[in-house]
Design an enzyme around this catalytic site. Structure first.
Site, mmCIF file in Angstrom:
data_model
loop_
_atom_site.group_PDB
_atom_site.id
_atom_site.type_symbol
_atom_site.label_atom_id
_atom_site.label_comp_id
_atom_site.label_asym_id
_atom_site.label_seq_id
_atom_site.Cartn_x
_atom_site.Cartn_y
_atom_site.Cartn_z
ATOM 1 N N GLY A 10 0.816 -1.203 0.000
ATOM 2 C CA GLY A 10 0.000 0.000 0.000
ATOM 3 C C GLY A 10 0.853 1.257 0.000
ATOM 4 O O GLY A 10 2.085 1.204 0.149
ATOM 5 N N VAL A 12 1.166 3.719 2.231
ATOM 6 C CA VAL A 12 1.863 3.970 3.493
ATOM 7 C C VAL A 12 2.816 2.825 3.810
ATOM 8 O O VAL A 12 3.940 3.049 4.263
ATOM 9 C CB VAL A 12 0.853 4.200 4.634
ATOM 10 C CG1 VAL A 12 1.576 4.465 5.949
ATOM 11 C CG2 VAL A 12 -0.076 5.365 4.303
ATOM 12 N N ALA A 59 -5.459 -1.755 5.097
ATOM 13 C CA ALA A 59 -6.877 -1.433 5.283
ATOM 14 C C ALA A 59 -7.643 -1.712 4.005
ATOM 15 O O ALA A 59 -7.075 -1.769 2.913
ATOM 16 C CB ALA A 59 -7.050 0.029 5.679
ATOM 17 N N THR A 61 -9.734 0.100 1.640
ATOM 18 C CA THR A 61 -9.848 1.546 1.397
ATOM 19 C C THR A 61 -10.747 1.919 0.226
ATOM 20 O O THR A 61 -10.788 3.092 -0.164
ATOM 21 C CB THR A 61 -8.449 2.150 1.160
ATOM 22 O OG1 THR A 61 -7.829 1.470 0.059
ATOM 23 C CG2 THR A 61 -7.577 2.022 2.401
ATOM 24 N N ASP A 101 -9.934 10.470 8.573
ATOM 25 C CA ASP A 101 -10.865 11.576 8.767
ATOM 26 C C ASP A 101 -12.309 11.173 8.474
ATOM 27 O O ASP A 101 -13.255 11.836 8.909
ATOM 28 C CB ASP A 101 -10.480 12.745 7.862
ATOM 29 C CG ASP A 101 -10.389 12.337 6.399
ATOM 30 O OD1 ASP A 101 -9.524 11.498 6.076
ATOM 31 O OD2 ASP A 101 -11.173 12.839 5.572
ATOM 32 N N TYR A 124 -17.129 2.601 5.088
ATOM 33 C CA TYR A 124 -15.681 2.694 5.277
ATOM 34 C C TYR A 124 -15.366 3.393 6.602
ATOM 35 O O TYR A 124 -14.582 2.886 7.424
ATOM 36 C CB TYR A 124 -15.040 3.442 4.111
ATOM 37 C CG TYR A 124 -13.600 3.826 4.354
ATOM 38 C CD1 TYR A 124 -12.615 2.852 4.429
ATOM 39 C CD2 TYR A 124 -13.234 5.164 4.510
ATOM 40 C CE1 TYR A 124 -11.287 3.208 4.661
ATOM 41 C CE2 TYR A 124 -11.914 5.526 4.729
ATOM 42 C CZ TYR A 124 -10.943 4.542 4.820
ATOM 43 O OH TYR A 124 -9.638 4.906 5.052
#
Length: 298
Positions: A10, A12, A59, A61, A101, A124
Site C-alpha cells: 500500500g 503507506v 486497510a 480503502t 478523517d 468505510y
C-alpha cells in the site's frame, strides 16, 4: 527491535518499509503472505514472528465499494485490528495503527480534535471507527494515527489521478466544498519512525504516551484547489500537459454524486501530537512538491 509490518504494497506500507528499516528487523507482509480477512492467518503470523512492534497500515480503502461490501470492509478494518490487539496484548507488544478523517461527518466548523466523538457517514468510516475502538480496548500499548487525504509516489491517489487527467483533458470539474489537508505517505512513515525511535529510547515504557493522535500535514485546501496546485506545480516542473489550472472548474458535492458520502470538513487538529512528541509537521504543499518531483523523474 522486531517489527511486523502489514500492507507492504500500500501507499503507506511502501514508505514504512524505508522509514522503519533503521529501527530493527522488519518483516513486511502483504495480502499474499497474510490475508487480514483471515483471523487465523493473523494469529499464526504474529505467534510465529513474536514481534515487539506491529505496524498496521493495511486497510480496506475502497470507500464507495464498501457500501456494497460491508462484510469485507468490517473484516479488514474492524475485526483484524481487534485480533491484532488481542495477540499484541499477549506478547506485551506495541501496535501502531492508522485511522481516517472519514470517521467524522464533517459538520464541525473547526478542526477535529482527538476528543471529538466519531460519527461516520459511510461503511468505510464506520469500519475504521469500530476497528480503532476495538484495538484500543484490547491493548494498552497502542499508537493510533488518524490522518487525511493520503497521497504518495507509489499507489493510486487523487494527485496521480489529476496528473493523468491533466495529460488527457483540457478541462475538468472538481468538488470545491470539501476541505482537508493532503498528507503524504512519506510524512506518515517518517513521523511513525521518529516516534518509534523515541519509544525505543524511552526509559519506562509503561509511562510512554500511548493513545490516539491526529497526524496530518499543516494547512488546508479543497479538492478543487488541491487539483489546481497539482497542475500548477507540474507545469512549473516542465511537464507538457493539456490542462491548465484555470480550467479546473469548481463544483458542489451534490453535482458529483458517489455511493459513499464524504465529510465536508476533514480538517484535523494536530496540536496534541506535535506537543507530545516535539515534532514539526510541514505544510501539505511541501510533501506534494516532493512527490511530484519523484513522479517527474520516473
Amino acid at each position: 527491535m522486531r517489527i511486523l509490518l502489514t500492507g507492504k504494497n500500500g501507499q503507506v506500507g511502501f514508505e514504512l518499509q524505508r522509514a522503519l528499516a533503521p529501527l530493527g528487523t522488519v518483516r513486511a507482509v502483504g495480502h499474499a503472505e497474510c490475508d487480514l480477512a483471515d483471523e487465523q492467518a493473523i494469529r499464526r503470523l504474529i505467534r510465529e514472528w513474536r514481534p515487539e512492534i506491529i505496524v498496521n497500515p493495511a486497510a480496506y480503502t475502497a470507500v464507495d465499494r464498501a457500501e456494497s461490501e460491508p462484510e469485507a470492509a468490517f473484516a479488514v478494518n474492524s475485526r483484524a485490528p481487534e485480533v491484532i490487539g488481542e495477540e499484541a496484548a499477549r506478547l506485551d507488544a506495541l501496535v501502531v495503527h492508522y485511522c481516517t478523517d472519514y470517521v467524522f461527518d464533517g459538520s464541525k466548523s473547526g478542526a477535529h480534535s482527538e476528543a471529538d466523538i466519531p460519527h461516520p457517514l459511510g461503511i468505510y468510516g464506520k469500519s475504521k471507527a469500530t476497528g480503532t475502538q476495538a484495538l484500543r480496548r484490547q491493548v494498552k500499548k497502542h499508537l493510533v494515527f488518524r490522518t487525511s487525504w493520503v497521497f504518495g509516489a507509489y499507489g493510486n491517489n487523487f494527485a496521480k489521478t489529476i496528473l493523468r487527467l491533466a495529460g488527457e483533458r483540457e478541462e475538468i470539474k472538481v468538488v470545491a466544498d470539501q476541505s482537508g489537508a493532503p498528507t503524504s505517505a512519506a510524512l506518515l512513515a517518517d513521523v511513525t519512525a521518529q516516534i518509534l525511535g523515541q519509544y525505543r529510547r524511552w526509559p519506562d515504557r509503561e509511562q510512554f504516551p500511548y493513545g490516539l493522535y491526529n497526524l496530518a500535514a499543516t494547512g488546508e485546501t479543497t479538492w478543487c484547489d488541491y487539483a489546481k496546485t497539482v497542475v500548477a506545480t507540474a507545469w512549473r516542473d516542465g511537464r507538457d500537459l493539456k490542462l491548465r489550472p484555470e480550467n479546473i472548474l469548481p463544483i458542489a458535492t451534490a453535482e458529483y454524486p458517489l455511493p459513499a458520502a464524504r465529510p465536508a470538513n476533514s480538517r484535523l487538529a494536530t496540536d496534541l501530537l506535535r506537543h507530545t512528541f516535539g515534532l514539526r509537521l510541514p505544510p501539505w504543499q511541501e510533501g506534494l512538491g516532493h512527490v511530484l518531483q519523484q513522479l517527474h523523474r520516473t
